[in-house]
Design a protein around this motif. Sequence first.
Motif, PDB file in Angstrom:
ATOM      1  N   UNK A 189     -40.625  -1.033  50.110  1.00 19.45           N
ATOM      2  CA  UNK A 189     -39.554  -0.791  49.151  1.00 19.45           C
ATOM      3  C   UNK A 189     -40.096  -0.787  47.721  1.00 19.45           C
ATOM      4  N   UNK A 190     -40.959  -1.738  47.413  1.00 21.10           N
ATOM      5  CA  UNK A 190     -41.568  -1.778  46.077  1.00 21.10           C
ATOM      6  C   UNK A 190     -42.347  -0.502  45.796  1.00 21.10           C
ATOM      7  N   UNK A 191     -43.163  -0.088  46.759  1.00 28.10           N
ATOM      8  CA  UNK A 191     -43.967   1.125  46.586  1.00 28.10           C
ATOM      9  C   UNK A 191     -43.081   2.353  46.397  1.00 28.10           C
ATOM     10  N   UNK A 192     -41.983   2.425  47.172  1.00 29.38           N
ATOM     11  CA  UNK A 192     -41.094   3.579  47.066  1.00 29.38           C
ATOM     12  C   UNK A 192     -40.427   3.639  45.701  1.00 29.38           C
ATOM     13  N   UNK A 193     -39.988   2.486  45.201  1.00 29.87           N
ATOM     14  CA  UNK A 193     -39.377   2.465  43.864  1.00 29.87           C
ATOM     15  C   UNK A 193     -40.397   2.869  42.806  1.00 29.87           C
ATOM     16  N   UNK A 194     -41.620   2.417  42.951  1.00 28.57           N
ATOM     17  CA  UNK A 194     -42.663   2.772  41.987  1.00 28.57           C
ATOM     18  C   UNK A 194     -42.984   4.260  42.016  1.00 28.57           C
ATOM     19  N   UNK A 195     -42.866   4.886  43.182  1.00 25.52           N
ATOM     20  CA  UNK A 195     -43.072   6.338  43.247  1.00 25.52           C
ATOM     21  C   UNK A 195     -41.951   7.085  42.536  1.00 25.52           C
ATOM     22  N   UNK A 196     -40.732   6.564  42.652  1.00 25.72           N
ATOM     23  CA  UNK A 196     -39.605   7.198  41.972  1.00 25.72           C
ATOM     24  C   UNK A 196     -39.691   6.992  40.465  1.00 25.72           C
TER      25      UNK A 196
ATOM     26  N   UNK B  32     -42.555   5.879  38.111  1.00 26.54           N
ATOM     27  CA  UNK B  32     -43.960   5.494  37.977  1.00 26.54           C
ATOM     28  C   UNK B  32     -44.257   4.556  36.813  1.00 26.54           C
ATOM     29  N   UNK B  33     -43.361   4.454  35.837  1.00 27.96           N
ATOM     30  CA  UNK B  33     -43.607   3.555  34.710  1.00 27.96           C
ATOM     31  C   UNK B  33     -43.388   2.091  35.072  1.00 27.96           C
ATOM     32  N   UNK B  34     -42.872   1.825  36.264  1.00 26.33           N
ATOM     33  CA  UNK B  34     -42.560   0.456  36.657  1.00 26.33           C
ATOM     34  C   UNK B  34     -43.564  -0.090  37.659  1.00 26.33           C
ATOM     35  N   UNK B  35     -43.774  -1.394  37.583  1.00 24.14           N
ATOM     36  CA  UNK B  35     -44.422  -2.143  38.658  1.00 24.14           C
ATOM     37  C   UNK B  35     -43.362  -3.079  39.203  1.00 24.14           C
ATOM     38  N   UNK B  36     -43.173  -3.096  40.499  1.00 25.25           N
ATOM     39  CA  UNK B  36     -42.045  -3.811  41.101  1.00 25.25           C
ATOM     40  C   UNK B  36     -42.555  -4.927  41.996  1.00 25.25           C
ATOM     41  N   UNK B  37     -41.912  -6.068  41.908  1.00 21.40           N
ATOM     42  CA  UNK B  37     -42.305  -7.197  42.746  1.00 21.40           C
ATOM     43  C   UNK B  37     -41.100  -7.978  43.216  1.00 21.40           C
ATOM     44  N   UNK B  38     -41.245  -8.681  44.329  1.00 16.59           N
ATOM     45  CA  UNK B  38     -40.202  -9.548  44.869  1.00 16.59           C
ATOM     46  C   UNK B  38     -40.789 -10.944  45.014  1.00 16.59           C
ATOM     47  N   UNK B  39     -40.099 -11.920  44.437  1.00 13.48           N
ATOM     48  CA  UNK B  39     -40.523 -13.313  44.502  1.00 13.48           C
ATOM     49  C   UNK B  39     -39.534 -14.112  45.337  1.00 13.48           C
ATOM     50  N   UNK B  40     -40.049 -15.027  46.125  1.00 16.99           N
ATOM     51  CA  UNK B  40     -39.229 -15.899  46.954  1.00 16.99           C
ATOM     52  C   UNK B  40     -39.127 -17.269  46.303  1.00 16.99           C
TER      53      UNK B  40
ATOM     54  N   UNK C 248     -38.248  -8.475  40.391  1.00 17.71           N
ATOM     55  CA  UNK C 248     -38.775  -8.365  39.036  1.00 17.71           C
ATOM     56  C   UNK C 248     -39.261  -6.945  38.786  1.00 17.71           C
ATOM     57  N   UNK C 249     -38.891  -6.394  37.651  1.00 16.11           N
ATOM     58  CA  UNK C 249     -39.354  -5.077  37.246  1.00 16.11           C
ATOM     59  C   UNK C 249     -40.216  -5.263  36.000  1.00 16.11           C
ATOM     60  N   UNK C 250     -41.399  -4.757  36.042  1.00 14.28           N
ATOM     61  CA  UNK C 250     -42.308  -4.882  34.904  1.00 14.28           C
ATOM     62  C   UNK C 250     -42.693  -3.504  34.448  1.00 14.28           C
ATOM     63  N   UNK C 251     -42.593  -3.257  33.142  1.00 13.37           N
ATOM     64  CA  UNK C 251     -42.830  -1.920  32.601  1.00 13.37           C
ATOM     65  C   UNK C 251     -44.063  -1.917  31.732  1.00 13.37           C
ATOM     66  N   UNK C 252     -44.977  -0.938  31.976  1.00 14.97           N
ATOM     67  CA  UNK C 252     -46.112  -0.846  31.084  1.00 14.97           C
ATOM     68  C   UNK C 252     -45.694  -0.358  29.720  1.00 14.97           C
TER      69      UNK C 252
END
Length: 250
Positions: A148-155, A157-165, A246-250
């Motif tokens: 899911x993170x990779x798919x969102x990043x492909x849509x 590309x300016x974002x790096x996406x992560x999920x924290x527990x 978490x969404x992180x933008x360059x």
Amino acid sequence: MNQPSAPVPGPALLQLLDSSDAAWIVTDTQYRTCQVNAGFERLFGWSAQEAIGQRPLQLLQADPQHAPLPAHVQEALDRHGRFCGDVQLLHRDGHAIWVAAAINRLPQSGEAMVFTDITFSKRFEALQKQALEDAAHERPLPQLLHSLCRDVERIAPALAVGVLQVDEQGCLHPLACPSLPRAALERLDGMHSAPDMGACSAAAFLAQPVTDADLRQGPPQLQGLQQSLVDAGLLACWPAGLLGLAHLQP
């Protein structure tokens, strides 16, 4: 008595259409393009000179000589003189574009067409469908979230996406963070959620979105974590609570 509004002069109307992000096309009585706005060129990549004289929907299906209209489009035009719906067309370079189309047949003067780009929303619809299918097939959660993170990043590309527990003690643990730097993940792992320990920790503690608009201006106790993100080209952070997305933008 109110007087009727004066019609918009032709040149002014054309200027308004050219400033629109939507693609506007007008055809002649043979349903061949006789006029397009600048939005058409921006959306589909074809110049006005290339489009004039072509049947627009056939041109935008990459086969101007032989491609028929989609059956549901043709049926709506034949029965009602208009069509409104989503259609997948092609850019000049071949990539697919989803558009919301409004096509109206004009009395004795061809058709007027308006196409609005909805590709972004269609990609997210497909992403949501795939995630639901993965969950229904009981795909392991870390694998599902990683994809899911990779798919969102492909849509986006300016974002790096992560999920924290967040564990029972309120500590953060990276669950799926394919593009975040290892140094940042090591510092995040085991961090206690608290309102004053950075955006990710605060979002987990408050269970609501938190914004850190400039990672270069973090508190001293987070200098190592935030510097590792900045070194990786990430400058801002928008984590949401509950799921720790978490969404992180360059």
